[in-house]
Enzyme design. Structure first.
Site, short mmCIF file in Angstrom:
data_model
loop_
_atom_site.label_atom_id
_atom_site.label_comp_id
_atom_site.label_asym_id
_atom_site.label_seq_id
_atom_site.Cartn_x
_atom_site.Cartn_y
_atom_site.Cartn_z
N ARG A 59 1.02 -1.23 -0.14
CA ARG A 59 0.10 -0.03 -0.01
C ARG A 59 0.81 1.22 0.14
NH1 ARG A 59 -2.31 1.92 4.60
NH2 ARG A 59 -2.92 -0.18 5.42
N TYR A 112 -16.70 13.85 -15.92
CA TYR A 112 -17.31 12.66 -15.76
C TYR A 112 -18.16 12.60 -14.47
CZ TYR A 112 -17.22 7.78 -14.29
OH TYR A 112 -17.80 6.65 -13.87
N ASP A 185 -7.58 16.33 -15.58
CA ASP A 185 -8.01 14.94 -16.16
C ASP A 185 -7.55 14.73 -17.35
OD1 ASP A 185 -9.19 12.58 -16.76
OD2 ASP A 185 -10.60 12.62 -15.13
N LYS A 210 -8.62 3.38 -18.89
CA LYS A 210 -8.99 3.80 -20.21
C LYS A 210 -7.92 3.61 -21.35
CE LYS A 210 -12.75 4.64 -18.36
NZ LYS A 210 -12.70 5.47 -17.12
C1 LIG Z 1 -12.47 11.41 -18.01
C2 LIG Z 1 -12.71 10.42 -16.71
N1 LIG Z 1 -12.10 10.43 -15.40
C3 LIG Z 1 -12.29 9.51 -14.36
C4 LIG Z 1 -12.89 8.44 -14.65
C5 LIG Z 1 -12.89 7.42 -13.49
O1 LIG Z 1 -12.05 6.80 -13.67
P1 LIG Z 1 -12.38 5.10 -13.03
O2 LIG Z 1 -13.79 4.29 -13.53
O3 LIG Z 1 -10.97 4.46 -13.45
O4 LIG Z 1 -12.54 5.40 -11.47
C6 LIG Z 1 -13.81 8.28 -16.08
C7 LIG Z 1 -14.29 7.05 -16.16
O5 LIG Z 1 -14.96 6.93 -17.12
C8 LIG Z 1 -13.58 9.36 -16.85
O6 LIG Z 1 -14.25 9.17 -18.08
#
Ligand SMILES: Cc1ncc(COP(=O)(O)O)c(C=O)c1O
Length: 396
Positions: A59, A112, A185, A210
Site C-alpha cells: 500500500r 465525468y 484529468d 481507459k
Molecule cells: C474522464 C474520466 N475521468 C475519470 C474517470 C473515472 O475513472 P475510473 O472508472 O477508473 O475510476 C472516468 C471514467 O469513465 C472518466 O471518463
C-alpha cells in the site's frame, strides 16, 4: 538506460530505474506480495523513516508499481507519480489533499459523472465547497477567483462527454495569480496526445482504466506532478490512509498497455476523424462534437495544445430520446457500455449512463441532451465502424 527524447521509446523503456531482474527476463516480474521483509529493526526503522528506497508494504510501494509510476513521470514530464486502484481513487485523494474545510474547488460545469458528484455532493460534507463554471468563460472564472478562496481548479480536456476544449495554459496562469493549483484529468487525450504539466498545470491525472490500459481488462488511476512535496502528501497523507492503491498485477497490465499506446492512439484518432466526418454529413445526425472538425468551437485551441484530436465523438441524432435509444440499440459491432479507450468501439448514452448523477436541470443547462450518443471509437477497420454507424442510424 537514459530516457529518450522520443515518446515511442519512453512508452516501452521510460523511467526504468527499478533495477533489472536477476533472471534477465525481458518483461518485469509482477511482485505479488503484500509486504516486504527487513534484515533487522534498524533496517526497518531506516526504511520506514524514508532513509532508503527499500519497500515496506504494497500500500506504500512495490517494485511493479514503482516502475509504472516512474514511466508515467517520464511520459507526463513530471517528477513523481502515484498509482491508484482507479481513476476515482486518484481524483478523490488529490482533491482531498489540496483542499481544507472552508476552501473552494472550482470545476468545469461538465465532468465525468462520478467526478461531478464527488465535487458537488461528497466534498461539501467535509466543508469543501465547489463552484461550477464554464471554464471557457474567462470573465466568470476571474470573478470567482477574485471572490472565493479557490484552492484548486479541476477539469478534463477534452471534456467528457461533450468534447469541449479548455485552455490549460490560460487557466493555469489565472489560477496561479490567485494561489490556486490546477489539476487536469488527461484521460481522454492520454500522454501521447497532451502533457498538461508542460502547459502550466500543477497536477495531471488519468483513469488508466481507459487508453493507458487500452484493453478493457483492468481498473487503475495515476497522478503525476513536478511538485514532489505535494506528491508525498497525496501518497502518504491520503492514498495510504484511504487505501485506494493499485494492485501490482494491474500495474503490470498498465506497463504492458503503455507499450502500444502510440500505435493505438494513432489508429483511434484516424478512425475517429473519419467517423466524425461521416456523422457530420449524415442526414439523421443533427450535431457532432469532435474537436478535429474545423467548425468545433475548440478546434483551433485543440490544434495548439494537443497532438491529435482523440478517439471520442459525441453526436446527437435528429430526433428525440426514443430515436436515440433506437439508434444505440441497433449498433451491432459496437457494444453498449460505459468506459472508453478500449480496442473495441463502445457506444453509450451519457444522460442515461455515465452522467446519470446529474439532475435533469443540470443535464439541460449543460447541454447534455437526452439524444446525445457518445462513441469511443475503437481500432477495428474503419469500414466496419462506418457500416455499423450507418446501420444504427437507419432506424432513426
Ligand atoms: C474522464 C474520466 N475521468 C475519470 C474517470 C473515472 O475513472 P475510473 O472508472 O477508473 O475510476 C472516468 C471514467 O469513465 C472518466 O471518463
Amino acid at each position: 538506460m537514459k530516457d529518450s527524447n522520443h515518446i515511442a521509446t519512453n512508452l516501452i523503456h521510460g523511467g526504468d530505474k527499478v533495477g533489472g531482474d536477476a533472471s534477465k527476463a525481458l518483461n518485469p516480474p509482477i511482485y505479488m506480495t503484500s509486504t516486504f521483509t527487513f534484515d533487522s529493526i534498524e533496517h526497518a526503522d531506516e526504511v520506514m523513516s524514508f532513509g532508503s528506497d527499500d519497500y515496506v508494504y504494497t500500500r506504500g510501494n512495490n517494485p511493479t508499481l514503482r516502475l509504472f509510476e516512474q514511466r508515467m513521470s517520464v511520459l507526463e514530464k513530471g517528477s513523481a507519480s502515484i498509482a491508484f486502484a482507479s481513476g476515482m481513487a486518484a481524483i478523490s485523494s488529490t482533491l482531498l489533499a489540496l483542499a481544507s474545510p472552508g476552501d473552494t474547488i472550482l470545476i468545469h460545469k461538465t465532468l465525468y459523472g462520478s467526478s461531478f458528484t464527488l465535487a458537488t455532493q461528497l466534498l461539501p460534507k467535509w466543508g469543501i465547497g465547489s463552484e461550477t463554471v464554464d471554464l471557457r468563460e474567462i470573465e466568470s472564472v476571474k470573478k470567482i477567483l477574485a471572490e472565493k478562496q479557490v484552492t484548486a481548479i479541476y477539469f478534463e480536456t477534452p471534456v467528457n462527454p461533450d468534447l469541449a476544449i479548455i485552455d490549460i495554459a490560460l487557466i493555469s496562469r489565472l489560477a496561479h495569480e490567485h494561489g490556486a493549483k490546477v489539476v487536469v484529468d488527461n484521460t481522454f487525450a492520454s500522454p501521447y496526445l497532451q502533457n498538461p504539466l508542460t502547459l502550466g498545470a500543477d497536477v495531471v491525472l488519468h483513469s488508466t482504466t481507459k487508453y493507458i490500459c487500452g484493453h478493457g481488462d483492468a481498473l487503475g488511476g495515476v497522478v503525476t506532478t513536478k511538485d514532489e512535496e505535494l506528491a508525498t502528501t497525496i501518497k502518504f497523507g491520503y492514498m495510504c490512509e484511504l487505501g485506494g492503491v493499485m494492485s501490482p498485477f494491474n500495474a503490470w497490465l498498465m506497463i504492458r498497455g503503455l507499450k502500444t499506446l502510440h500505435l493505438r492512439m494513432q489508429q483511434h484518432c484516424s478512425n475517429a476523424m473519419k467517423a466524425a466526418l461521416f456523422l457530420e454529413n449524415h442526414p439523421k445526425v443533427s450535431k457532432v462534437h469532435y474537436p478535429g472538425l474545423p467548425n468545433h468551437l475548440g478546434h483551433e485551441l485543440c490544434s495548439r495544445q494537443t497532438r491529435g484530436y482523440g478517439g471520442i465523438i459525441s453526436f446527437e441524432v435528429a430526433g428525440d430520446k426514443t430515436a436515440a435509444i433506437r439508434c444505440i440499440d441497433n449498433f451491432s459491432m459496437a457494444k453498449i457500455a460505459v468506459s472508453l479507450g478500449d480496442c473495441e468501439t463502445l457506444v453509450q448514452m451519457p444522460a442515461a449512463m455515465t452522467h446519470r448523477g446529474y439532475d435533469a436541470e443540470h443535464l439541460k443547462e449543460f447541454g447534455l441532451t437526452e439524444s446525445m450518443i457518445r462513441l469511443s471509437i475503437g481500432i477495428e477497420d474503419i469500414e466496419d465502424i462506418l457500416a455499423d454507424i450507418e446501420r444504427a442510424l437507419e432506424v432513426v
